[in-house]
Design an enzyme around this catalytic site. Structure first.
Site, mmCIF file in Angstrom:
data_model
loop_
_atom_site.group_PDB
_atom_site.id
_atom_site.type_symbol
_atom_site.label_atom_id
_atom_site.label_comp_id
_atom_site.label_asym_id
_atom_site.label_seq_id
_atom_site.Cartn_x
_atom_site.Cartn_y
_atom_site.Cartn_z
ATOM 1 N N LYS A 71 -3.355 0.215 -6.075
ATOM 2 C CA LYS A 71 -4.105 -0.720 -6.918
ATOM 3 C C LYS A 71 -3.648 -2.171 -6.727
ATOM 4 O O LYS A 71 -4.479 -3.070 -6.554
ATOM 5 C CB LYS A 71 -3.953 -0.299 -8.384
ATOM 6 C CG LYS A 71 -4.700 -1.165 -9.373
ATOM 7 C CD LYS A 71 -4.561 -0.593 -10.781
ATOM 8 C CE LYS A 71 -3.101 -0.464 -11.152
ATOM 9 N NZ LYS A 71 -2.899 0.088 -12.495
ATOM 10 N N THR A 73 -2.056 -3.421 -4.185
ATOM 11 C CA THR A 73 -2.369 -3.822 -2.813
ATOM 12 C C THR A 73 -3.825 -4.255 -2.699
ATOM 13 O O THR A 73 -4.137 -5.275 -2.062
ATOM 14 C CB THR A 73 -2.072 -2.665 -1.845
ATOM 15 O OG1 THR A 73 -0.708 -2.257 -2.013
ATOM 16 C CG2 THR A 73 -2.293 -3.080 -0.405
ATOM 17 N N ARG A 94 1.569 -8.510 -12.919
ATOM 18 C CA ARG A 94 2.786 -8.363 -13.720
ATOM 19 C C ARG A 94 4.030 -8.553 -12.854
ATOM 20 O O ARG A 94 3.981 -8.373 -11.639
ATOM 21 C CB ARG A 94 2.842 -6.973 -14.355
ATOM 22 C CG ARG A 94 1.806 -6.729 -15.426
ATOM 23 C CD ARG A 94 1.910 -5.332 -15.994
ATOM 24 N NE ARG A 94 1.562 -4.318 -15.001
ATOM 25 C CZ ARG A 94 1.758 -3.012 -15.159
ATOM 26 N NH1 ARG A 94 2.331 -2.561 -16.260
ATOM 27 N NH2 ARG A 94 1.404 -2.163 -14.226
ATOM 28 N N LYS A 105 10.430 4.116 -7.741
ATOM 29 C CA LYS A 105 9.162 3.515 -7.335
ATOM 30 C C LYS A 105 9.285 2.582 -6.143
ATOM 31 O O LYS A 105 8.371 2.474 -5.338
ATOM 32 C CB LYS A 105 8.567 2.762 -8.528
ATOM 33 C CG LYS A 105 7.144 2.256 -8.299
ATOM 34 C CD LYS A 105 6.625 1.593 -9.557
ATOM 35 C CE LYS A 105 5.217 1.058 -9.344
ATOM 36 N NZ LYS A 105 4.695 0.375 -10.537
ATOM 37 N N ALA A 273 2.866 0.051 -19.631
ATOM 38 C CA ALA A 273 1.459 0.396 -19.814
ATOM 39 C C ALA A 273 1.266 1.638 -20.680
ATOM 40 O O ALA A 273 0.137 1.972 -21.027
ATOM 41 C CB ALA A 273 0.794 0.612 -18.461
ATOM 42 N N PHE A 301 -1.578 1.622 -14.681
ATOM 43 C CA PHE A 301 -2.032 3.013 -14.573
ATOM 44 C C PHE A 301 -3.547 3.100 -14.372
ATOM 45 O O PHE A 301 -4.168 2.174 -13.854
ATOM 46 C CB PHE A 301 -1.579 3.827 -15.783
ATOM 47 C CG PHE A 301 -0.095 3.926 -15.925
ATOM 48 C CD1 PHE A 301 0.719 4.169 -14.824
ATOM 49 C CD2 PHE A 301 0.523 3.766 -17.161
ATOM 50 C CE1 PHE A 301 2.093 4.269 -14.942
ATOM 51 C CE2 PHE A 301 1.898 3.852 -17.295
ATOM 52 C CZ PHE A 301 2.676 4.109 -16.188
ATOM 53 N N PHE A 381 -7.017 5.450 4.174
ATOM 54 C CA PHE A 381 -5.836 6.017 4.822
ATOM 55 C C PHE A 381 -6.239 6.545 6.206
ATOM 56 O O PHE A 381 -7.389 6.942 6.410
ATOM 57 C CB PHE A 381 -5.260 7.161 3.979
ATOM 58 C CG PHE A 381 -4.317 6.707 2.911
ATOM 59 C CD1 PHE A 381 -2.947 6.974 3.001
ATOM 60 C CD2 PHE A 381 -4.773 6.006 1.802
ATOM 61 C CE1 PHE A 381 -2.072 6.555 2.019
ATOM 62 C CE2 PHE A 381 -3.902 5.592 0.809
ATOM 63 C CZ PHE A 381 -2.542 5.864 0.914
ATOM 64 N N TRP A 409 -4.190 -2.905 3.461
ATOM 65 C CA TRP A 409 -2.796 -2.679 3.869
ATOM 66 C C TRP A 409 -2.624 -3.084 5.332
ATOM 67 O O TRP A 409 -1.648 -3.743 5.687
ATOM 68 C CB TRP A 409 -2.414 -1.213 3.670
ATOM 69 C CG TRP A 409 -0.939 -0.970 3.780
ATOM 70 C CD1 TRP A 409 -0.032 -0.909 2.774
ATOM 71 C CD2 TRP A 409 -0.190 -0.767 4.997
ATOM 72 N NE1 TRP A 409 1.233 -0.686 3.263
ATOM 73 C CE2 TRP A 409 1.160 -0.603 4.626
ATOM 74 C CE3 TRP A 409 -0.520 -0.728 6.345
ATOM 75 C CZ2 TRP A 409 2.178 -0.381 5.568
ATOM 76 C CZ3 TRP A 409 0.485 -0.528 7.280
ATOM 77 C CH2 TRP A 409 1.820 -0.349 6.891
#
Length: 556
Positions: A71, A73, A94, A105, A273, A301, A381, A409
Site C-alpha cells: 500500500k 509503495t 505516517r 516488519k 491503526a 491496514f 508481482f 516497485w
C-alpha cells in the site's frame, strides 16, 4: 536484486529547500534538519487558510496478508506518477515506529523504486517526533504518580489509573509491571505497564490537532483514571497540559522530505491503526493540500479499519473532502484470501482468485458507502499470470469499478502513470459526495452497530456486561457524542483473524469500550488488541548494522 536500502542509498536527493521552493513553500517557512529534512512552520498553513485546497486521494487496501499488498509503495508511486503526467502532487504518510522496524516488519518508507528518502533517517529517529510523544506521555505518567504520592488532592484511585507509560520499542516484558516498589519515598505501589509510543493517546492527539491551542485543548481532555467516587480525572486537572505541549512544540510541525523522484513528501505522525485512527497528521495533510494539486495519503491496514477511520474520524474532525480512493490489492494476496497456502501463492489458481476477490469486492462496496469513487490498483508481482490478470480485470469491471495494473516497485513513477490518469479522471469528474457513515449524536451502541454491520457485515453485535457498563459510564460523563474507533484484528472483516476472505454469518463481540477523550473517540474492544508488541524469535534488529564507512545494512 538490490535491497530497498541499497536503492535508496544510490538515489540522488535534492536539497529539501529546493524541493520545497519548487512547489511554492518558501525557505523562511522551513526549519532545516540537515540538507534533506525540514520542519514546516505552522504559520504557513494559517497564512494559506483562505486559499483553495488541492484534491485529496486516499490509498487503502484489502485486509492485509502475509503475501503483502504494498500500500505505501503504491502511495509513493502514485504521487510520482501524478507528477509524471503534469500534476503538482505530494505524498503524505505516517512516520515509522522503531518497534516494528527492529522487530518483524522492517522499514516503512515504501519499497523498490517507490520510496521516500532519506530512508534510513525516516525509519530511525527522523526528527524526533516519536521521542517527543514518548517523553510527553511519560511526563504525564510521572505527574500522576507524584500527585498520588504527594497527598492525592484529586482523590485518584491508584487501582483505576488508566494512563500507561510508553516506549518506542517492542518489549513484551514491559506489558505488565509494578511501580512504586522500595522505600516510602519511592511512591505508591500499583500495577502499571508500557504501551508502544505510537499507541499513546498523545500520538493520536498530535495527528488531529491543528495548532498549539488545539493541541492543548485536546491534551487537557485526556482521561487518565478515576477517583474513589468514580469521577474521571483529566490531564487538565493535573496541570500537565502546558509542559506536555512544550515538549511537543516542534513535533507538531510537519516533516518535509522527498521521494526517489524528488516529489515532496510530508511524513508526520503515526498513530496505531488498531486502537487509534492510523493516519498521518491533519496539519501535514492540510498543508500539502494548500500547495499541491493532488495529495496522496493513506490509512493503516485494510479499508475496514483504515479507510473507515480516515473517513469517520480524520475527515470528519478536520473538515476534509476526499476526491477519490485507491484500493490496493495483489493477486497473491487475493489468492491467500481464497485459501491458498503461503508456499503456493506463486502458482496460478483462478478458482482461489475468484474466492479471494470477494474480500476486494466488499472493500469496494464499503468505500462507496462514504460516497467516494474508487479505483482498484493491482500491485504487480512477477508470478502473476496473464490469465489471472485478465480474470481480475473482468471481475472488477463486472462490479463497476475501474482497475489498473501498477509496476511501481520496479519502475517508480513510470509504473503508476495509468493509475495516475485514472485517479485524475475520478477526482476531476466531480462524483465524490463524501459523507461519514454515522452521526456523532447517535447513541454509542447504535454507532458501534452501524460500523459492525455496514462495514464488517456482522449479523449482530454482542456486548459484554463490562462493555455495557463502560458505555453507560461514558454517557454519564458526557462522552457519548464522540466518534467510534473500533479496535479489532486487521486480518479479517470479523473479530476472528482466521476468518479471511469475505466471511458471513458472524457476530462481533465487544468486551470493553475505552475512551480517548482528548483524541475525540471511544474505542470499542473487539478482542484483545496488543498495545505493546513483542519481538519475534529472530528480530530484524539482529541483521541491522552500520559499517565503518557509515553504510547502513539490513534495515530492509
Amino acid at each position: 536484486m538490490k535491497t530497498d536500502v541499497q536503492i535508496a542509498q544510490e538515489s540522488t536527493m535534492k536539497p529539501i529547500k529546493d524541493v520545497a521552493g519548487k512547489v511554492g513553500i518558501p525557505e523562511s517557512a522551513l526549519e532545516l534538519y540537515g540538507n534533506y529534512k525540514a520542519k514546516v512552520s505552522l504559520d504557513l498553513l494559517k497564512q494559506k487558510q483562505n486559499e483553495p485546497d488541492g484534491k485529496l486521494i486516499l490509498v487503502t487496501a484489502i485486509n492485509p496478508t502475509a503475501a503483502g499488498e504494498g500500500k505505501t509503495t503504491v502511495n509513493v508511486g502514485l504521487s510520482m506518477g501524478l507528477n509524471k503526467i503534469g500534476k503538482r502532487a505530494f505524498t503524505a504518510l505516517r512516520e515509522p515506529s522503531l518497534g516494528p522496524c527492529f522487530g518483524v516488519k522492517g522499514g516503512a518508507a515504501g519499497g523498490g523504486h517507490a520510496q521516500v528518502v532519506p530512508m534510513e533517517d525516516i525509519n530511525l529517529h527522523f526528527t524526533g517526533d516519536i521521542h517527543a510523544v514518548t517523553t510527553a506521555n511519560n511526563l504525564l505518567a510521572a505527574l500522576i504518580d507524584n500527585h498520588i504520592h504527594q497527598g492525592n488532592r484529586l482523590g485518584i484511585d491508584p487501582k483505576r489509573v488508566s494512563w500507561r507509560r510508553a516506549v518506542d520499542m517492542n518489549d513484551r516484558a514491559l506489558r505488565n509491571i509494578v511501580v512504586g516498589l522500595g522505600n516510602k519515598g519511592d511512591g505508591v505501589v500499583r500495577e502499571d505497564g508500557f504501551d508502544i509510543s505510537v499507541a499513546s493517546e498523545v500520538m493520536a492527539i498530535l495527528c488531529l490537532a491543528m495548532d498549539i491551542r488545539g493541541l492543548k485543548e485536546r491534551l487537557s481532555k485526556m482521561v487518565i483514571g478515576y477517583t474513589y467516587e468514580n469521577k474521571p480525572v483529566t490531564a487538565g486537572q493535573l496541570d500537565a497540559v502546558g509542559s506536555m505541549a512544550l515538549l511537543l512544540k516542534d513535533a507538531i510541525m510537519p516533516n518535509l522530505v522527498q521521494t526517489l523522484e524528488n516529489t515532496p513528501a510530508f511524513i508526520h505522525g503515526g498513530p496505531f491503526a488498531n486502537i487509534a485512527h492510523g493516519c498521518n497528521s491533519v496539519v501535514a495533510t492540510k498543508t500539502a493540500l494548500k500547495f499541491g494539486e493532488y495529495v496522496v495519503t493513506e490509512a493503516g491496514f485494510g479499508a475496514d479499519l483504515g479507510a473507515e477511520k480516515f473517513f469517520d474520524i480524520k475527515c470528519r474532525y478536520a473538515g476534509l473532502e476526499p476526491s477519490a480512493a485507491v484500493i490496493v490489492a495483489t493477486i497473491k494476496a487475493l489468492k491467500k484470501h481464497g485459501g491458498v497456502g503461503k508456499n503456493d501463492l506463486g502458482t496460478e489458481n483462478l478458482e482461489a482468485l475468484k474466492i479471494g476477490f470477494e474480500n476486494l469486492k466488499r472493500h469496494v462496496e464499503n468505500v462507496g458507502k462514504f460516497g467516494v469513487p474508487a479505483v482498484v490498483a493491482i500491485n504487480e508481482f512477477p508470478t502473476d499470470t496473464q490469465a489471472e490478470v485478465e480474470l481480475l480485470d473482468k471481475m472488477c469491471r463486472e462490479i463497476g469499478v475501474p482497475v489498473v495494473l501498477t509496476q511501481v516497485w520496479a519502475k517508480g513513477g513510470d509504473g503508476a502513470v495509468e493509475l495516475a490518469k485514472k485517479v485524475v479522471e475520478l477526482a476531476e469528474g466531480g462524483t465524490s459526495k463524501f459523507k461519514p457513515l454515522y452521526e456523532l449524536n447517535q447513541p454509542i451502541v447504535k454507532k458501534i452497530e452501524t460500523v459492525a454491520k455496514e462495514i464488517y457485515r456482522a449479523d449482530a453485535v454482542e456486548f459484554s456486561n463490562k462493555a455495557l457498563k463502560a458505555i453507560k459510564k461514558h454517557e454519564e460523563d458526557g462522552l457519548g457524542d464522540l466518534a467510534i474507533c473500533m479496535a479489532k484484528t486487521q486480518y479479517s472483516f470479523s473479530d476472528d483473524p482466521s476468518l479471511i476472505g469475505a466471511p458471513e454469518g458472524f457476530k462481533i463481540t465487544i468486551n470493553d469500550v475505552k475512551v480517548s477523550a482528548g483524541a475525540g473517540f471511544l474505542i470499542p474492544m473487539a478482542g484483545d488488541i496488543m498495545r505493546m508488541p513483542g519481538l519475534p524469535k529472530v528480530p530484524a534488529a539482529n541483521n541491522i548494522d552500520i559499517l565503518e564507512d557509515g553504510e547502513i545494512i539490513g534495515l530492509f
